[in-house]
Design an enzyme around this catalytic site. Sequence first.
Site, mmCIF file in Angstrom:
data_model
loop_
_atom_site.group_PDB
_atom_site.id
_atom_site.type_symbol
_atom_site.label_atom_id
_atom_site.label_comp_id
_atom_site.label_asym_id
_atom_site.label_seq_id
_atom_site.Cartn_x
_atom_site.Cartn_y
_atom_site.Cartn_z
ATOM 1 N N GLU A 46 0.916 -1.000 -0.122
ATOM 2 C CA GLU A 46 -0.052 -0.112 -0.012
ATOM 3 C C GLU A 46 0.922 0.962 0.082
ATOM 4 O O GLU A 46 2.036 1.362 0.456
ATOM 5 C CB GLU A 46 -0.958 -0.161 1.465
ATOM 6 C CG GLU A 46 -1.996 -1.118 1.570
ATOM 7 C CD GLU A 46 -1.436 -2.221 2.043
ATOM 8 O OE1 GLU A 46 -0.439 -2.200 2.826
ATOM 9 O OE2 GLU A 46 -2.310 -3.117 2.164
ATOM 10 N N TYR A 71 8.220 2.219 -7.525
ATOM 11 C CA TYR A 71 7.703 0.839 -7.570
ATOM 12 C C TYR A 71 7.236 0.565 -8.907
ATOM 13 O O TYR A 71 7.594 -0.688 -9.397
ATOM 14 C CB TYR A 71 6.369 0.738 -6.653
ATOM 15 C CG TYR A 71 6.417 0.946 -5.054
ATOM 16 C CD1 TYR A 71 7.602 0.388 -4.530
ATOM 17 C CD2 TYR A 71 5.684 1.874 -4.525
ATOM 18 C CE1 TYR A 71 7.803 0.871 -2.915
ATOM 19 C CE2 TYR A 71 5.877 2.102 -3.252
ATOM 20 C CZ TYR A 71 6.879 1.694 -2.558
ATOM 21 O OH TYR A 71 7.030 1.852 -1.168
#
Length: 170
Positions: free
Chosen positions: A117, A129
Amino acid sequence: MSEQPPAQSLIIRRMAVGDLEQVTAIDNQSFSLPWPERSFRYEVLENQASRPWVAEIEENGVRRIAAMAVIWLIIDEAHLATIAVRPDYRRRGIAQKLLATALLAAYAEGARKVFLEVRRGNTAAQAMYEQFGFAVDGVRPRYYQDNHEDALLMSIQELDPKRLVAISKA
């Protein structure tokens, strides 16, 4: 921006109890909802699913923890619980190397999927990411207690060890 240290001065290793003071300081400097020291202690000493890591830098004969990460490994899934870099070591590629190394180790233990998250507003983390192949899968509305910001759910459905090796050596 400070000069990047030589590659040989970066050591990525499993977190130890002796690292907890510096790890907690990094967490406090990085997050509005930091983990207490006892949580990191639990990850190091008790949580069987936990794979806690640190990136250590040696400069002028002094070793410092520059970054930390905690990954939980459950069967074939890894969950990135937290990752942070000391403010004065950011933008040097340390988080990428740390995460790549930790995910390679998780892959060696059988992880094939990864989940995390991230705050909707944390576009720098999201960009990092995405370099790993994470994609947004959904949203947890009002997830963060401090300001009720949404969390983006991101995942890699099939870890690519070649990509991880390339990132870890970049």
